[in-house]
Motif scaffolding. Sequence first.
Motif, mmCIF file in Angstrom:
data_model
loop_
_atom_site.group_PDB
_atom_site.id
_atom_site.type_symbol
_atom_site.label_atom_id
_atom_site.label_comp_id
_atom_site.label_asym_id
_atom_site.label_seq_id
_atom_site.Cartn_x
_atom_site.Cartn_y
_atom_site.Cartn_z
ATOM 1 N N ALA A 43 -8.252 -15.411 -21.611
ATOM 2 C CA ALA A 43 -9.313 -16.272 -21.094
ATOM 3 C C ALA A 43 -8.701 -17.537 -20.514
ATOM 4 O O ALA A 43 -7.491 -17.764 -20.610
ATOM 5 C CB ALA A 43 -10.300 -16.611 -22.210
ATOM 6 N N VAL A 58 -13.209 -9.006 -15.500
ATOM 7 C CA VAL A 58 -13.291 -10.103 -14.527
ATOM 8 C C VAL A 58 -13.524 -9.532 -13.128
ATOM 9 O O VAL A 58 -12.740 -8.704 -12.654
ATOM 10 C CB VAL A 58 -11.993 -10.934 -14.539
ATOM 11 N N GLY A 77 -10.764 -11.401 -19.839
ATOM 12 C CA GLY A 77 -12.061 -12.034 -19.660
ATOM 13 C C GLY A 77 -12.897 -11.947 -20.921
ATOM 14 O O GLY A 77 -13.315 -10.862 -21.325
ATOM 15 N N ASN A 98 -10.366 -4.619 -18.179
ATOM 16 C CA ASN A 98 -10.671 -5.794 -17.355
ATOM 17 C C ASN A 98 -12.177 -5.957 -17.187
ATOM 18 O O ASN A 98 -12.885 -5.009 -16.858
ATOM 19 C CB ASN A 98 -10.042 -5.681 -15.964
#
Length: 312
Positions: A186, A222, A163, A220
Amino acid sequence: MSAGLKGIRLAVIGGDDRELYLIPELQKQGAYIVGVGFENASPISGMALAPSLLDVVGQVDALLFPMFGTDERGVVKAKYSDKPIILNKEVLQAIPARVPLIIGFARPALKSVAEKMGIQLVETKSLHEITILNSIPSAEGAIQMAMEATTITIHGSESMVLGLGRCGWTLARMLQGVGAHVTGVARKASDLARAVEMGFHAVHFTDLKDKIGRAEIIFNTVPHLILDPEMLENVARDTVIVDLASIPGGTDFEYANMLGIKALLAPGLPGIVAPKTAGRILAQIYPQLILRHLTTTNVMVQSLVEVRRDEV
């Protein structure tokens, strides 16, 4: 010394160490502060203490709740209180329409109830100016956690950032700065192009399953389940995962543990690793946010009064 909040009464409800730095900064700008949930904290000069949330909601101009919001039951985290602080229906019904409720993360149920009751709910977690500045202590804290959890150095490591949003970019840049081999993951072509321009390896999420096995550290950002059981099967067992996404994170932690993969959930890092900086960040943003909403409310009330006068 700014006096932009002179005469404005603010309730600061619960929170952690960052509120201890936020409150004096707001006082410097002229605000009168009433605290709820600070009875066990060292006294803050000039701050009044309210016995309960219900006692204060109708007595102030704005309500400031913590960045992490409430849990599913409406309980507000309050590090310096032994008494539960609950944002329930009774409290919400007591909030005047003129008083904005400013909170970091608002759960869907709170948003729904606030809309039905006509409460001004201001969710700050999505504000670029706060999120970008908070990404600095978040990234530093995530790297610190990784350093403590791994048996390798960050320098020379294969570090993967899932992300490339407001926090992801800051994290990737910091990792690169200490010598990591950074892979940015992404979906948007523009983000992948920017990753290449900045000297990162770029991977689209559709290719992550084939590439994730080379990562030694995975960060992470996201807030969706990305590292599910199928994805985790492709992760090396000595990899460390640091998940910065909002609770519950984007990792199946139970399955990771079953595989022997060390996976750490790291929400609210600014208030943990750098509360002074985090408090000052909020103090930079909140005054204009408060004034903007109070001004908007006053205009709306004045317009309503004029309409009613015309009707008479």
